[in-house]
Each structure stands twice: as C-alpha cells, then as structure tokens.
Scaffold this motif. Structure first.
Motif, mmCIF file in Angstrom:
data_model
loop_
_atom_site.group_PDB
_atom_site.id
_atom_site.type_symbol
_atom_site.label_atom_id
_atom_site.label_comp_id
_atom_site.label_asym_id
_atom_site.label_seq_id
_atom_site.Cartn_x
_atom_site.Cartn_y
_atom_site.Cartn_z
ATOM 1 N N SER A 78 -14.326 -9.055 -0.652
ATOM 2 C CA SER A 78 -14.678 -7.754 -1.233
ATOM 3 C C SER A 78 -15.147 -7.920 -2.663
ATOM 4 O O SER A 78 -14.655 -8.783 -3.398
ATOM 5 C CB SER A 78 -13.475 -6.800 -1.210
ATOM 6 N N MET A 79 -16.101 -7.082 -3.053
ATOM 7 C CA MET A 79 -16.595 -7.033 -4.421
ATOM 8 C C MET A 79 -16.972 -5.609 -4.759
ATOM 9 O O MET A 79 -17.301 -4.818 -3.866
ATOM 10 C CB MET A 79 -17.805 -7.944 -4.615
ATOM 11 N N LEU A 80 -16.947 -5.295 -6.041
ATOM 12 C CA LEU A 80 -17.335 -3.961 -6.489
ATOM 13 C C LEU A 80 -18.682 -4.026 -7.187
ATOM 14 O O LEU A 80 -18.872 -4.819 -8.116
ATOM 15 C CB LEU A 80 -16.285 -3.400 -7.458
ATOM 16 N N LEU A 81 -19.611 -3.206 -6.730
ATOM 17 C CA LEU A 81 -20.908 -3.051 -7.374
ATOM 18 C C LEU A 81 -20.823 -1.790 -8.228
ATOM 19 O O LEU A 81 -20.729 -0.680 -7.702
ATOM 20 C CB LEU A 81 -22.020 -2.920 -6.330
ATOM 21 N N THR A 82 -20.796 -1.950 -9.542
ATOM 22 C CA THR A 82 -20.595 -0.818 -10.438
ATOM 23 C C THR A 82 -21.905 -0.077 -10.685
ATOM 24 O O THR A 82 -22.986 -0.535 -10.313
ATOM 25 C CB THR A 82 -19.996 -1.273 -11.781
ATOM 26 N N ALA A 83 -21.786 1.073 -11.328
ATOM 27 C CA ALA A 83 -22.946 1.936 -11.544
ATOM 28 C C ALA A 83 -24.027 1.266 -12.375
ATOM 29 O O ALA A 83 -25.209 1.607 -12.270
ATOM 30 C CB ALA A 83 -22.500 3.236 -12.202
ATOM 31 N N ASP A 84 -23.643 0.283 -13.202
ATOM 32 C CA ASP A 84 -24.622 -0.408 -14.042
ATOM 33 C C ASP A 84 -25.263 -1.601 -13.345
ATOM 34 O O ASP A 84 -26.001 -2.381 -13.961
ATOM 35 C CB ASP A 84 -23.988 -0.839 -15.359
ATOM 36 N N GLY A 85 -24.979 -1.775 -12.049
ATOM 37 C CA GLY A 85 -25.610 -2.834 -11.275
ATOM 38 C C GLY A 85 -24.898 -4.167 -11.306
ATOM 39 O O GLY A 85 -25.372 -5.139 -10.715
ATOM 40 N N GLU A 86 -23.740 -4.247 -11.970
ATOM 41 C CA GLU A 86 -22.981 -5.490 -12.034
ATOM 42 C C GLU A 86 -22.092 -5.635 -10.810
ATOM 43 O O GLU A 86 -21.595 -4.647 -10.260
ATOM 44 C CB GLU A 86 -22.113 -5.518 -13.300
ATOM 45 N N VAL A 87 -21.883 -6.878 -10.380
ATOM 46 C CA VAL A 87 -21.010 -7.172 -9.247
ATOM 47 C C VAL A 87 -19.735 -7.817 -9.764
ATOM 48 O O VAL A 87 -19.781 -8.770 -10.540
ATOM 49 C CB VAL A 87 -21.698 -8.115 -8.239
ATOM 50 N N HIS A 88 -18.585 -7.291 -9.320
ATOM 51 C CA HIS A 88 -17.306 -7.769 -9.831
ATOM 52 C C HIS A 88 -16.362 -8.127 -8.691
ATOM 53 O O HIS A 88 -16.204 -7.362 -7.733
ATOM 54 C CB HIS A 88 -16.634 -6.698 -10.692
ATOM 55 N N GLY A 89 -15.712 -9.273 -8.825
ATOM 56 C CA GLY A 89 -14.639 -9.655 -7.923
ATOM 57 C C GLY A 89 -13.308 -9.388 -8.598
ATOM 58 O O GLY A 89 -13.117 -8.368 -9.264
ATOM 59 N N LYS A 90 -12.380 -10.326 -8.480
ATOM 60 C CA LYS A 90 -11.073 -10.172 -9.103
ATOM 61 C C LYS A 90 -11.182 -10.441 -10.603
ATOM 62 O O LYS A 90 -11.783 -11.438 -11.012
ATOM 63 C CB LYS A 90 -10.080 -11.147 -8.474
ATOM 64 N N PRO A 91 -10.594 -9.597 -11.443
ATOM 65 C CA PRO A 91 -10.733 -9.813 -12.890
ATOM 66 C C PRO A 91 -9.949 -11.011 -13.406
ATOM 67 O O PRO A 91 -10.385 -11.688 -14.340
ATOM 68 C CB PRO A 91 -10.216 -8.502 -13.492
ATOM 69 N N GLY A 92 -8.768 -11.256 -12.853
ATOM 70 C CA GLY A 92 -8.006 -12.436 -13.248
ATOM 71 C C GLY A 92 -7.160 -12.282 -14.493
ATOM 72 O O GLY A 92 -6.076 -12.847 -14.590
ATOM 73 N N THR A 93 -7.656 -11.542 -15.511
ATOM 74 C CA THR A 93 -6.909 -11.365 -16.753
ATOM 75 C C THR A 93 -6.856 -9.888 -17.121
ATOM 76 O O THR A 93 -7.711 -9.098 -16.711
ATOM 77 C CB THR A 93 -7.538 -12.134 -17.928
ATOM 78 N N VAL A 94 -5.854 -9.537 -17.920
ATOM 79 C CA VAL A 94 -5.705 -8.162 -18.386
ATOM 80 C C VAL A 94 -6.920 -7.740 -19.202
ATOM 81 O O VAL A 94 -7.413 -6.610 -19.085
ATOM 82 C CB VAL A 94 -4.411 -8.000 -19.207
#
Length: 206
Positions: A78-94
C-alpha cells in the motif's frame, strides 16, 4: 486449500480473520527500497503491484514444509498518493510522519493497494494474477496537540501514508470513497476477483 498471507501486518490478518479466513502468515523480507530503485520511473499503481508481486514470489520461492501442496499466496502493498502528486509509503520516523500530516490535513489523497495472487500446487506456481485498488481518503485537520499525541503512540510510523482507518488514525479521517478493507490493508473485493482469475472461489478458502 491454504491461504498464505505474505505479510506480517496485524491489520491485514484481522481483516482476513473477520472475513472467515485463517491464513498462514509468512514474511517475505523483500527489500522494498532496492526493488523500487530498480524500476524505471513506474507509475504509483505499477509500483504497489510490483511490490506485492515480489513479496508473493519471494514466499513461493522459499523452502516449503508442505503448505504449498494446495494453496494460494497473496502479497500486498500500500502507498498513499497525496494531493500534491507525491507517493508515500511508511514514514518510519516521527519527524517524517509529522511533516506528512501537516501537508495532507484537510486534503484528499488516494490510498493505492496492490495485490498479487499465486496459485500453488505441489510446491509450484501454476497460475498468477495481480492488480491494484484505489480508494479516496478525505483527511481531517487534527489540532497540534492531537497530532503530537497521535505521533507519540507510534501507530503512524509503520503504516502507508502515516495513518490507519481501523485504529487511532481513524479519528482524523473524515471519510473515504471506495473499499474500506483496501485502506486497512487488504482489499476483499480485489482479492476475490484475483482469486477467481486463478480458479479459486471464496468458499474454497473459508
């Protein structure tokens, strides 16, 4: 027939158990960063599907204790495609999770879930199917205090997009348009469709 889940995600396991499946859990150990780097500018949906496929294939290639005599192996990503067009997986850090939440609060993103299904007989892959499912997620606006309290729980660090729907993060999701199980981690409708493509019905795995 055994249902082998190529994931250690408690959320995916919970969804399957609630849907009448008690899977065998296997962890693939796929290097997601290395695989992503090896792909030539993939589209987000291609990337999540490729990662899901790699996880399922890694489990299929592992030594078999007899589980794969009659089984399906299901890989997920799973990944998140945000409104600004960036693709994000797990953030890993706070710090990364905080920055992501600051950017996506009050916006709508697309949670992409990729699945791959391998049909196994006598330890060999005899059929395969893969696909992806997009679901729109409308994010709320947590206050600074709420966000810091959420980040302190650690929940957001190891989930795609730095949020959950079925956990503490659900307080900050205003709504979704699509399949809830996909946002949690494994899309039941997509999995059912892929199972049918390899000749397996849901009742075979209940």
């Amino acid at each position: 027939m055994r249902f082998v889940l190529a994931s250690q995600s408690p959320a995916r396991l919970s969804v399957l158990r609630a849907a009448g499946v008690e899977p065998v859990v296997r962890v693939s150990g796929v290097d997601e960063d290395a695989l992503t780097a090896s792909l030539a500018d993939p589209k987000p949906e291609e990337l999540v599907t490729a990662l899901a496929t790699a996880k399922a294939e890694a489990i299929a290639a592992a030594p078999d204790d007899g589980t794969y005599a009659d089984a399906v192996i299901v890989g997920c990503d799973s990944m998140l495609l945000t409104a600004d067009g960036e693709v994000h997986g797990k953030p890993g850090t706070v710090e990364v999770a905080r920055e992501r939440w600051k950017r996506m609060a009050g916006t709508t993103g697309t949670l992409l879930t990729g699945h791959a299904v391998l049909r196994m007989r006598d330890g060999q892959v005899v059929d395969r199917a893969a696909g992806h499912e997009p679901t729109l997620v409308r994010f709320g606006r947590p206050t600074d205090d709420e966000l810091e309290a959420y980040l302190a729980t650690g929940e957001s660090l190891q989930v795609a997009g730095a949020f959950t729907l079925d956990g503490l993060g659900g307080w900050f999701v205003d709504g979704i348009d699509g399949d809830p199980s996909s946002v949690i981690g494994i899309s039941l409708p997509l999995t059912r469709k892929l199972l049918r493509q390899v000749g397996v019905t849901v009742s075979d795995i209940w």
